[in-house]
Design an enzyme around this catalytic site. Structure first.
Site, mmCIF file in Angstrom:
data_model
loop_
_atom_site.group_PDB
_atom_site.id
_atom_site.type_symbol
_atom_site.label_atom_id
_atom_site.label_comp_id
_atom_site.label_asym_id
_atom_site.label_seq_id
_atom_site.Cartn_x
_atom_site.Cartn_y
_atom_site.Cartn_z
ATOM 1 N N PRO A 93 0.809 -1.221 0.000
ATOM 2 C CA PRO A 93 0.000 0.000 0.000
ATOM 3 C C PRO A 93 0.843 1.274 0.000
ATOM 4 O O PRO A 93 0.369 2.351 -0.305
ATOM 5 C CB PRO A 93 -0.823 -0.104 1.299
ATOM 6 C CG PRO A 93 -0.803 -1.541 1.654
ATOM 7 C CD PRO A 93 0.523 -2.057 1.190
ATOM 8 N N GLU A 120 2.841 -8.463 8.289
ATOM 9 C CA GLU A 120 2.808 -6.988 8.259
ATOM 10 C C GLU A 120 3.764 -6.427 7.217
ATOM 11 O O GLU A 120 3.892 -5.207 7.078
ATOM 12 C CB GLU A 120 3.171 -6.439 9.638
ATOM 13 C CG GLU A 120 2.248 -6.887 10.766
ATOM 14 C CD GLU A 120 0.784 -6.598 10.446
ATOM 15 O OE1 GLU A 120 -0.042 -7.527 10.538
ATOM 16 O OE2 GLU A 120 0.469 -5.444 10.091
ATOM 17 N N ARG A 158 -1.360 -8.540 -20.995
ATOM 18 C CA ARG A 158 -2.202 -8.035 -22.087
ATOM 19 C C ARG A 158 -1.446 -7.054 -22.973
ATOM 20 O O ARG A 158 -1.871 -6.766 -24.093
ATOM 21 C CB ARG A 158 -3.457 -7.358 -21.522
ATOM 22 C CG ARG A 158 -4.364 -8.298 -20.751
ATOM 23 C CD ARG A 158 -5.503 -7.549 -20.076
ATOM 24 N NE ARG A 158 -6.424 -7.000 -21.072
ATOM 25 C CZ ARG A 158 -7.427 -7.695 -21.623
ATOM 26 N NH1 ARG A 158 -7.622 -8.966 -21.300
ATOM 27 N NH2 ARG A 158 -8.228 -7.141 -22.508
ATOM 28 N N ASP A 173 -8.278 -1.555 -28.939
ATOM 29 C CA ASP A 173 -7.975 -0.399 -29.791
ATOM 30 C C ASP A 173 -9.144 0.588 -29.773
ATOM 31 O O ASP A 173 -8.947 1.790 -29.768
ATOM 32 C CB ASP A 173 -7.742 -0.867 -31.231
ATOM 33 C CG ASP A 173 -6.444 -1.671 -31.311
ATOM 34 O OD1 ASP A 173 -6.229 -2.352 -32.312
ATOM 35 O OD2 ASP A 173 -5.683 -1.610 -30.323
#
Ligand SMILES: CN1CCN(C(=O)c2nonc2N)CC1
Length: 250
Positions: A93, A120, A158, A173
């Protein structure tokens, strides 16, 4: 031969990655050897009877950290195994928020090592010494880095030429980078009394293209207006957006 994406993952739960190697687009990418994924488990680098992989934090407090020695050994083995001087990424994070621009940036690296933390997290000195970049998939706390790593791998796969068949890549596209997607419809033509927009039944491909683009622009304006501020719209896009706004009934 398209350049394959080589990914080494450091994880205590390597079997989780079957979620991408066994299904869909990413499975096909692995089968085509456009995505090569190998895992390294810190537990395999332990030497004690209990195969300990966690350790207590200095200063006390709740939770544990990943034990340094097996973690660093697994990272080193993964870097060696992937080869080609991989970029080493820690999912947390505290990292840079991942978006499509970040995916485009990361696509420049043909080999990566992704470190999936548990507990942690990991010792700050390991981050300073062994990690090149920290990335986050969002401002929320998960139980580990495996799902974020899989999100990143899916998005990066991808981008590899050949992974998306013509059908999918055409869809990609048609999607203007940085806009939300347009609405999509399939059978039946009338669902709960709601008809498919007639333009989609017209067979007029340019009208359909314009409608989809206008819907994407309008949706982005309504739901994520901040995405439009960084976009340089073409004259056509600006005209379509202006028309959408003029017709929009609050
Ligand atoms: C130690 N572990 C804590 C939980 N975690 C995340 O919540 C996370 N990772 O990437 N984006 C996120 N959000 C991964 C690392």
């Amino acid at each position: 031969m398209a350049q394959a994406l080589q990914v080494g993952v450091v994880s205590l739960f390597p079997d989780m990655f079957q979620a991408i190697t066994e299904y869909g687009v990413t499975r096909r990418a692995v089968e085509q050897q456009l995505l090569q994924l190998h895992t390294w488990n810190p537990r395999d680098f332990t030497h004690d009877k209990h195969r300990t992989v966690d350790d207590r934090p200095y200063g006390g407090g709740p939770g544990m950290l990943m034990m340094v020695e097996p973690l660093r050994a697994a990272i080193a083995a993964a870097k060696e195994g992937v080869g080609d001087n991989p970029r080493v990424i820690y999912l947390s994070p505290q990292g840079k928020k991942l978006d499509q621009q970040g995916v485009q940036y990361l696509s420049q690296f043909s080999s990566l090592v992704l470190v999936a933390g548990r507990y942690e997290g990991i010792d700050e000195r390991v981050i300073e010494a062994d990690i090149d970049e920290e990335w986050s998939i969002g401002d929320f706390v998960l139980s580990g880095g495996e799902l974020p790593a899989m999100v990143m791998i899916d998005a990066l796969a991808r981008q590899v030429p050949g992974v998306l068949g013509h059908q999918d890549s055409a869809a990609e596209d048609s999607f203007v980078a940085g806009l939300l997607d347009c609405p999509h419809y399939t059978r039946p033509e009338t669902l709960d009394g709601k008809k498919v927009p007639s333009v989609l039944l017209s067979g007029n491909h340019d009208k359909i293209r314009q409608w989809r683009l206008q819907q994407a622009l309008g949706r982005t304006w309504l739901r994520r207006p901040e995405l439009l501020t960084d976009l340089a719209l073409t004259d056509e896009q600006q005209r379509l957006l202006d028309e959408f706004k003029a017709n929009y009934q609050l």
